[in-house]
Design a protein around this motif. Structure first.
Motif, PDB file in Angstrom:
ATOM      1  N   LEU A 110       0.836  -1.212   0.000  1.00 57.40           N
ATOM      2  CA  LEU A 110       0.000   0.000   0.000  1.00 57.40           C
ATOM      3  C   LEU A 110       0.867   1.258   0.000  1.00 57.40           C
ATOM      4  CD1 LEU A 110      -2.735  -1.046   2.594  1.00 57.40           C
ATOM      5  CD2 LEU A 110      -2.863  -1.136   0.092  1.00 57.40           C
ATOM      6  N   ARG A 111       1.928   1.170   0.776  1.00 52.95           N
ATOM      7  CA  ARG A 111       2.863   2.288   0.836  1.00 52.95           C
ATOM      8  C   ARG A 111       3.501   2.549  -0.525  1.00 52.95           C
ATOM      9  NH1 ARG A 111       6.290   4.119   5.522  1.00 52.95           N
ATOM     10  NH2 ARG A 111       8.153   4.791   4.441  1.00 52.95           N
ATOM     11  N   VAL A 164       2.186   1.739  -3.440  1.00 52.46           N
ATOM     12  CA  VAL A 164       1.135   2.266  -4.319  1.00 52.46           C
ATOM     13  C   VAL A 164       1.009   3.779  -4.111  1.00 52.46           C
ATOM     14  CG1 VAL A 164      -1.372   2.344  -4.721  1.00 52.46           C
ATOM     15  CG2 VAL A 164      -0.198   0.133  -4.542  1.00 52.46           C
ATOM     16  N   ALA A 165       1.008   4.190  -2.837  1.00 48.62           N
ATOM     17  CA  ALA A 165       0.879   5.616  -2.535  1.00 48.62           C
ATOM     18  C   ALA A 165       2.053   6.396  -3.126  1.00 48.62           C
ATOM     19  CB  ALA A 165       0.787   5.838  -1.023  1.00 48.62           C
ATOM     20  N   ASN A 201       1.718   6.422  -7.083  1.00 49.66           N
ATOM     21  CA  ASN A 201       0.672   7.332  -7.580  1.00 49.66           C
ATOM     22  C   ASN A 201       1.069   8.794  -7.399  1.00 49.66           C
ATOM     23  OD1 ASN A 201      -0.862   5.149  -8.257  1.00 49.66           O
ATOM     24  ND2 ASN A 201      -2.280   5.327  -6.527  1.00 49.66           N
ATOM     25  N   LEU A 202       1.563   9.113  -6.198  1.00 50.10           N
ATOM     26  CA  LEU A 202       1.898  10.509  -5.923  1.00 50.10           C
ATOM     27  C   LEU A 202       3.151  10.945  -6.683  1.00 50.10           C
ATOM     28  CD1 LEU A 202       1.027  13.021  -4.379  1.00 50.10           C
ATOM     29  CD2 LEU A 202       2.289  12.175  -2.391  1.00 50.10           C
TER      30      LEU A 202
END
Lengths: 336, 125
Positions: B100-101, B103-104, B107-108
Motif C-alpha cells: 500500500l505504501r 502504491v501511494a 501514484n503521488l
C-alpha cells in the motif's frame, strides 16, 4: 438579471434593512463559486461606510430547495454563533423574495488575510504564528458550547453516518472506475474504530486554512459555515490538522503553524473539557480519507457533467496526496 | 509506444515549458490559475508516460506475491481491494502495508512529487 438591476436591488435592500443607510458603493464580485456567489460592497451611512459581504446562490437561484434551505440555515447559524460570542461575522440581514435578489444574506466584512501561504511565510504574521494553534482551540470552544436547541434546525451527522456517507461516495466515485487499495484499507481500519456518539454539539465542519481570516495579531473570524451540522466536536479539531491544509509545513500539524498540544490546551482552557487525542487522530485519518474521496468526486462531476474546466479533473488526481497522507498516518512512517 | 522523435514525453515537455515560461506570465486572475493547473497536469501526464511501465511491472510482481495467483494488474488490484473490504486481511500484515505504501508513492510520484508527504514517504524530508 442585468448587473445594473442587481446593483439597484441591492442598493434598495441595504437602505431598507440597515439603519441610516443611504445607499451602497464599491460593489465588487469576489468569487463565482459553483455553490455560492460572494460580493463585497459598502453601505453608506451619513458619516461612514459599513463594509459588507453578500453571499447568495449563483445568480440568486438555488439549484434545489435543499440548497436554498442550506443557505438559509447558514445565515441562521452564523448569527446564532455571533450572538454566543463566537468569532463569526455579524449577519446584517437575509434576503427576502420581495428584494428580487434571490436566496442569500448580507454580513459584516472582516478585514484580513485568508491565503495560507501568506499566513505561514509572510513576516506580517511572524508574531502571530506561534499563537495561532492555541487561538484555534479557543475559537472552537464557544462553537461547541452553543446550546443544542438553538441549532436544532441543523441535521445531525453521527460518527457512524459520516463513515457510511463517505463509503457511499467511495462506491460511486471509485468502485465503478478503479478502487484504491489504500482507501479500502483506511475504510476497513476506521470501521473498527468509529467513535461512540457521546458528546454531541454544533460542529463547524470546515474549520481549516482558507476559511479563517487572520490579522497580524492572530485569528479574526471563522467563515464558510455551509456544512455546519450537529455531531462530534472533535471533528473540528482534527480537520485543521489534515495535511492537505498544512501547505507544505508537514511538521506543524495544526494548519502548518502549530502543535496539536497547543490547540488542545487552548480548547481545554476555554471549554473546561479534556481532549482525547486518539479521537482527534481518528477524525484526522477520516478527514484525509474523506478529502481524497471528495477530490475524485470533482473529477467525476467533470467527466459526467456539462460544466467543463481543467481544474476539476486535475483535483481528481489529488486523491493520491491523501493516499500518501493516509499511509503516513496508518503505515508506521514517521507521522507528525 | 511509437518509436519516433520527438517522443510523447518530449512534446509534453515543450508544452509545459510554453505554459510556464510564456503563457502564465502573460495571463491574469482565473486564467493564470487555470494555466498553472494545466501545466501541472501536463507534467503529471509526462511522468505517467515515463514511469507507468516500470510501475505496472512492479505492482504486478507485488500483487502476484500477495494474492498467490496471476492476472492483469487491474483485476488483481480489484481482487485485493475486495479482500480488504471483506475483512480477509490482517490490517497489520507487513507485506500488505508495504504494498500500500508503494502504491501511494507510485501514484503521488506521478501526480505531484512536490507534495510534502511524498518526500516523507520516500525518506527525503
Amino acid at each position: 438579471m442585468a448587473d445594473g438591476e442587481f446593483e439597484s436591488a441591492l442598493n434598495a435592500a441595504a437602505i431598507k434593512y440597515i439603519d441610516g443607510a443611504t445607499g451602497i458603493a464599491g460593489l465588487q464580485r469576489l468569487t463565482a463559486g459553483a455553490s455560492q456567489e460572494t460580493w463585497a460592497f459598502d453601505a453608506q451611512t451619513g458619516e461612514s461606510a459599513i463594509p459588507l459581504i453578500l453571499r447568495r446562490s449563483p445568480g440568486g437561484v438555488p439549484e434545489s430547495e435543499a440548497k436554498a434551505a442550506t443557505q438559509r440555515n447558514e445565515a441562521r447559524v452564523i448569527q446564532i454563533c455571533f450572538e454566543h460570542g463566537v468569532k463569526a461575522p455579524e449577519v446584517m440581514f437575509s434576503l427576502k423574495p420581495e428584494d428580487g435578489l434571490g436566496v442569500g444574506y448580507v454580513m459584516a466584512r472582516i478585514d484580513g488575510e485568508t491565503l495560507a501561504p501568506r499566513i505561514l511565510r509572510d513576516d506580517t504574521y511572524a508574531d502571530a504564528r506561534p499563537k495561532l494553534a492555541g487561538q484555534c482551540g479557543e475559537i472552537l470552544a464557544p462553537i461547541h458550547a452553543v446550546p443544542r436547541e438553538k441549532v436544532d434546525f441543523l441535521e445531525e451527522i453521527t460518527p457512524q453516518d459520516h463513515w457510511q456517507n463517505t463509503w457511499e461516495a467511495y462506491e460511486k466515485y471509485f468502485l465503478e472506475w478503479s478502487p484504491s487499495p489504500v482507501f479500502d484499507y483506511a475504510f476497513a481500519w476506521l470501521k473498527e474504530r468509529v467513535p461512540a456518539r457521546d458528546r454531541v454539539t454544533l460542529v463547524h465542519g470546515d474549520f481549516r486554512n482558507g476559511n479563517l481570516i487572520y490579522g497580524p495579531e492572530g485569528v479574526r473570524a471563522v467563515l464558510d459555515w455551509e456544512i455546519a451540522h450537529i455531531g462530534d466536536p472533535m471533528e473540528d479539531l482534527a480537520w485543521i490538522c489534515v495535511n492537505s491544509w498544512r501547505f507544505g509545513n508537514i511538521d506543524r500539524p495544526v494548519g502548518g503553524f502549530g502543535e496539536r498540544e497547543q490547540m488542545f490546551e487552548g480548547y481545554e482552557r476555554a471549554s473546561g473539557i479534556k481532549v482525547d487525542p486518539d479521537r482527534v487522530k481518528y477524525w484526522e485519518i477520516f478527514g484525509s480519507l474523506r478529502w481524497g474521496v471528495t477530490c475524485r468526486g470533482m473529477a467525476f462531476t467533470h467527466l459526467t457533467g456539462h460544466d467543463r474546466s481543467v481544474e476539476r479533473p486535475a483535483i481528481g488526481r489529488r486523491s493520491s496526496e491523501c493516499e500518501a497522507d493516509l499511509m503516513i498516518l496508518l503505515g508506521g512512517a514517521d507521522a507528525s | 509506444m511509437r518509436p519516433d522523435r520527438p517522443t510523447a514525453e518530449e512534446l509534453l515537455e515543450a508544452v509545459e515549458e510554453f505554459l510556464r515560461e510564456r503563457a502564465i506570465p502573460e495571463l491574469q486572475g482565473q486564467s493564470s490559475f487555470h494555466a498553472r493547473v494545466a501545466a501541472n497536469v501536463v507534467g503529471a501526464v509526462r511522468r505517467e508516460i515515463a514511469e507507468s511501465a516500470p510501475i505496472e511491472a512492479d505492482q504486478h510482481r507485488r500483487l502476484l506475491a500477495l494474492l498467490k495467483h496471476d492476472g492483469d494488474v487491474e483485476t488483481l488490484n480489484r481482487e485485493l481491494c475486495e479482500q480488504i473490504r471483506a475483512g480477509q486481511w490482517d490490517l497489520a500484515d507487513a507485506d500488505l502495508l508495504y504494498h500500500l505504501r508503494q502504491v501511494a508513492i507510485e501514484n503521488l510520484g506521478v501526480d505531484n512529487p512536490r507534495y510534502s508527504a511524498y518526500k516523507r514517504l520516500t525518506g527525503q524530508g
